[in-house]
Design a protein around this motif. Structure first.
Motif, PDB file in Angstrom:
ATOM      1  N   ASN A 263     -10.773  -3.890   2.753  1.00 52.37           N
ATOM      2  CA  ASN A 263     -11.080  -3.631   1.357  1.00 52.37           C
ATOM      3  C   ASN A 263     -11.214  -2.126   1.083  1.00 52.37           C
ATOM      4  O   ASN A 263     -10.756  -1.624   0.053  1.00 52.37           O
ATOM      5  N   ALA A 264     -11.848  -1.402   2.011  1.00 51.53           N
ATOM      6  CA  ALA A 264     -11.981   0.049   1.844  1.00 51.53           C
ATOM      7  C   ALA A 264     -10.611   0.720   1.886  1.00 51.53           C
ATOM      8  O   ALA A 264     -10.345   1.680   1.145  1.00 51.53           O
ATOM      9  N   GLY A 265      -9.732   0.205   2.730  1.00 49.54           N
ATOM     10  CA  GLY A 265      -8.373   0.732   2.803  1.00 49.54           C
ATOM     11  C   GLY A 265      -7.610   0.492   1.509  1.00 49.54           C
ATOM     12  O   GLY A 265      -6.845   1.352   1.055  1.00 49.54           O
ATOM     13  N   TYR A 266      -7.816  -0.684   0.912  1.00 43.64           N
ATOM     14  CA  TYR A 266      -7.159  -0.972  -0.368  1.00 43.64           C
ATOM     15  C   TYR A 266      -7.623   0.019  -1.438  1.00 43.64           C
ATOM     16  O   TYR A 266      -6.829   0.456  -2.279  1.00 43.64           O
ATOM     17  N   ALA A 267      -8.904   0.339  -1.415  1.00 45.90           N
ATOM     18  CA  ALA A 267      -9.450   1.271  -2.408  1.00 45.90           C
ATOM     19  C   ALA A 267      -8.714   2.604  -2.347  1.00 45.90           C
ATOM     20  O   ALA A 267      -8.402   3.208  -3.381  1.00 45.90           O
ATOM     21  N   ASP A 268      -8.412   3.067  -1.138  1.00 45.79           N
ATOM     22  CA  ASP A 268      -7.663   4.313  -0.976  1.00 45.79           C
ATOM     23  C   ASP A 268      -6.193   4.123  -1.351  1.00 45.79           C
ATOM     24  O   ASP A 268      -5.607   4.925  -2.083  1.00 45.79           O
ATOM     25  N   GLU A 269      -5.617   3.035  -0.830  1.00 47.05           N
ATOM     26  CA  GLU A 269      -4.174   2.808  -0.958  1.00 47.05           C
ATOM     27  C   GLU A 269      -3.721   2.668  -2.407  1.00 47.05           C
ATOM     28  O   GLU A 269      -2.654   3.152  -2.788  1.00 47.05           O
ATOM     29  N   PHE A 270      -4.526   1.998  -3.212  1.00 44.90           N
ATOM     30  CA  PHE A 270      -4.069   1.667  -4.557  1.00 44.90           C
ATOM     31  C   PHE A 270      -4.647   2.546  -5.663  1.00 44.90           C
ATOM     32  O   PHE A 270      -4.369   2.330  -6.842  1.00 44.90           O
ATOM     33  N   LYS A 271      -5.444   3.523  -5.282  1.00 40.94           N
ATOM     34  CA  LYS A 271      -6.035   4.405  -6.288  1.00 40.94           C
ATOM     35  C   LYS A 271      -4.959   5.089  -7.117  1.00 40.94           C
ATOM     36  O   LYS A 271      -5.057   5.172  -8.350  1.00 40.94           O
ATOM     37  N   SER A 272      -3.904   5.550  -6.457  1.00 44.84           N
ATOM     38  CA  SER A 272      -2.827   6.249  -7.160  1.00 44.84           C
ATOM     39  C   SER A 272      -1.999   5.320  -8.035  1.00 44.84           C
ATOM     40  O   SER A 272      -1.222   5.769  -8.883  1.00 44.84           O
ATOM     41  N   LYS A 273      -2.171   4.004  -7.821  1.00 46.64           N
ATOM     42  CA  LYS A 273      -1.416   3.017  -8.606  1.00 46.64           C
ATOM     43  C   LYS A 273      -2.252   2.422  -9.726  1.00 46.64           C
ATOM     44  O   LYS A 273      -1.889   1.415 -10.329  1.00 46.64           O
ATOM     45  N   GLY A 274      -3.405   3.033  -9.959  1.00 40.39           N
ATOM     46  CA  GLY A 274      -4.224   2.602 -11.079  1.00 40.39           C
ATOM     47  C   GLY A 274      -5.155   1.450 -10.805  1.00 40.39           C
ATOM     48  O   GLY A 274      -5.754   0.893 -11.734  1.00 40.39           O
ATOM     49  N   VAL A 275      -5.304   1.061  -9.545  1.00 40.38           N
ATOM     50  CA  VAL A 275      -6.220  -0.035  -9.189  1.00 40.38           C
ATOM     51  C   VAL A 275      -7.564   0.565  -8.767  1.00 40.38           C
ATOM     52  O   VAL A 275      -7.633   1.351  -7.822  1.00 40.38           O
ATOM     53  N   ASP A 276      -8.609   0.191  -9.482  1.00 38.54           N
ATOM     54  CA  ASP A 276      -9.960   0.674  -9.160  1.00 38.54           C
ATOM     55  C   ASP A 276     -10.650  -0.401  -8.321  1.00 38.54           C
ATOM     56  O   ASP A 276     -11.320  -1.279  -8.836  1.00 38.54           O
ATOM     57  N   TRP A 277     -10.463  -0.333  -7.010  1.00 36.49           N
ATOM     58  CA  TRP A 277     -10.929  -1.380  -6.097  1.00 36.49           C
ATOM     59  C   TRP A 277     -12.313  -1.026  -5.547  1.00 36.49           C
ATOM     60  O   TRP A 277     -12.480  -0.036  -4.847  1.00 36.49           O
ATOM     61  N   LYS A 278     -13.296  -1.830  -5.886  1.00 35.65           N
ATOM     62  CA  LYS A 278     -14.671  -1.616  -5.447  1.00 35.65           C
ATOM     63  C   LYS A 278     -14.967  -2.488  -4.226  1.00 35.65           C
ATOM     64  O   LYS A 278     -14.437  -3.590  -4.090  1.00 35.65           O
ATOM     65  N   VAL A 279     -15.844  -2.004  -3.348  1.00 38.35           N
ATOM     66  CA  VAL A 279     -16.179  -2.722  -2.122  1.00 38.35           C
ATOM     67  C   VAL A 279     -17.684  -2.850  -1.968  1.00 38.35           C
ATOM     68  O   VAL A 279     -18.414  -1.867  -2.097  1.00 38.35           O
ATOM     69  N   ALA A 280     -18.156  -4.060  -1.688  1.00 37.46           N
ATOM     70  CA  ALA A 280     -19.589  -4.292  -1.465  1.00 37.46           C
ATOM     71  C   ALA A 280     -19.777  -5.218  -0.274  1.00 37.46           C
ATOM     72  O   ALA A 280     -19.093  -6.245  -0.158  1.00 37.46           O
ATOM     73  N   VAL A 281     -20.673  -4.849   0.634  1.00 32.62           N
ATOM     74  CA  VAL A 281     -21.063  -5.740   1.731  1.00 32.62           C
ATOM     75  C   VAL A 281     -22.223  -6.581   1.205  1.00 32.62           C
ATOM     76  O   VAL A 281     -23.291  -6.037   0.915  1.00 32.62           O
TER      77      VAL A 281
END
Length: 380
Positions: A263-281
């Motif tokens: 999930n943390a990797g997705y947050a980095d990967e998709f930031k430039s594509k306009g996806v604001d991916w939040k991660v919570a344990v």
């Protein structure tokens, strides 16, 4: 407080596999004095690392399976190994599951397209060892791997781990959930996904285990986790679409229960594509585990398979996993040696408390319960 994972066994990778192959495995991984890589239990047993490198380069290829490039920074690991040794890594079906890996080993025995190496969820690694599918091999750093995170004979050893987390597309979901209790709210209708099927995928298995802990269950009792997903299915919140980078990017799985490093990797990967991916344990279902490395006993490229393990458990390999937000099994050893990438360590998802882990017996029992009840829980 960021907690590096202590002692445990582990789980997972992800989805299907074609089983056609032909040809016999090569058998030229020997030294001048006749030592065979296929029976070497350490680099020293084969005549040293230089001898292993020479034999691996002669083989020229490493067959891997179920290693997505965006899973725990495997792309960088694959590229690093190929650049360092000039050995081509062929990755079949990167989205394959742990069970698919085992199936490939058993159905392709003696064939040159059989997997050389395996990255397995712990319960699957234990099963493969019990079936006699794995080669005993101890990497140079074997003694630094904590007890409880390795097979005494070296048939498997943990490599990297993480916590089950809840990932959320904040642009599609007005208020992102941070606990399992939140996921039951009507506002999340059709939005909650798992990374795979928990009877085959370690990530999904961990998701159900975490849900059990959040719902009054325990390591001895995963049934409340099944009940939780049955409730999610009944109220319409659970979607059977298995979350992947593609479904996350497209918005098909706006809420994904998955390992924190993914999930943390997705947050980095998709930031430039306009996806604001939040991660919570989630605090109500904190569950952590490691994956395990192993060498196929009948690996068609036995020297390359063993050299790959040496690379993964070197400071370079371990820090590359860390750069992918995964907690490497040698994290504490690297810290003591002064070789830990502290910048990458500081970026790990924050977790409070000390994690606990299910025993081998508890995992085996949980797998049986899931095999018997998962389909019924999410059907209809």
């Amino acid at each position: 407080m960021t907690v590096s994972l202590p002692r445990t066994a582990a789980l997972g990778v992800v989805a299907a596999l074609a089983l056609s192959a032909c040809g016999a495995a090569p058998d030229d991984s020997t030294t001048a004095d006749g030592k065979n890589a296929a029976t070497a239990t350490s680099a020293a047993d084969f005549g040293g690392l230089d001898a292993l490198v020479k034999a691996a380069k002669k083989e020229g290829t490493l067959n891997a399976i179920a290693l997505p490039r965006d899973w725990a920074n495997y792309g960088a690991l694959i590229d690093g190994f190929q650049k360092k040794y000039g050995i081509k890594i062929e990755v079949e079906n990167p989205d394959g599951s742990s069970q698919d890996e085992i199936n490939a080993v058993t159905t392709r025995k003696g064939q040159d397209r059989a997997p050389d190496v395996l990255d397995l969820g712990s319960s699957f690694a234990l099963s493969a060892a019990q079936q006699g599918l794995l080669a005993p091999y101890k990497v140079a750093a074997f003694d630094d791997i904590p007890e409880g995170q390795k097979d005494a004979r070296g048939r498997w050893y943990n490599d990297y781990g993480g916590y089950i987390s809840i990932g959320c597309d904040a642009k599609r979901v007005r208020s992102c959930p941070t606990t399992f209790a939140d996921l039951l709210q009507p506002r999340y209708k059709g939005q909650v996904a798992l990374n795979g099927n928990p009877t085959k995928s370690g990530a999904a298995f961990g998701g159900v285990y975490a849900a059990a802990l959040a719902s009054g269950g325990s390591f001895d009792d995963i049934q409340p986790g099944l009940d939780f997903f049955a409730k999610l299915k009944k109220n319409g919140n659970y979607t059977p679409v298995e979350s992947t980078p593609a479904t996350v990017e497209k918005g098909e799985t706006p809420i994904s229960i998955d390992w924190d490093y993914l999930n943390a990797g997705y947050a980095d990967e998709f930031k430039s594509k306009g996806v604001d991916w939040k991660v919570a344990v989630p605090s109500d279902g904190q569950f952590a585990q490691f994956y395990s490395q192993a060498v196929n006993k009948d690996a068609p490229h036995p020297a390359a398979a063993r050299l790959w393990q040496e690379y993964l458990y070197s400071a370079e390999g371990q820090n590359l996993w860390l750069a992918g937000y995964a907690r490497p099994v040698l994290m504490n050893a690297l810290d003591r040696a002064g070789t830990l990438d502290k910048t990458a360590a500081a970026k790990l998802p924050q977790v409070s408390g000390t994690p606990e882990f299910p025993s081998e017996e508890q995992q085996s029992k949980a797998k049986t319960v899931l095999a018997q009840g998962w389909a019924k829980a999410v059907s209809g």
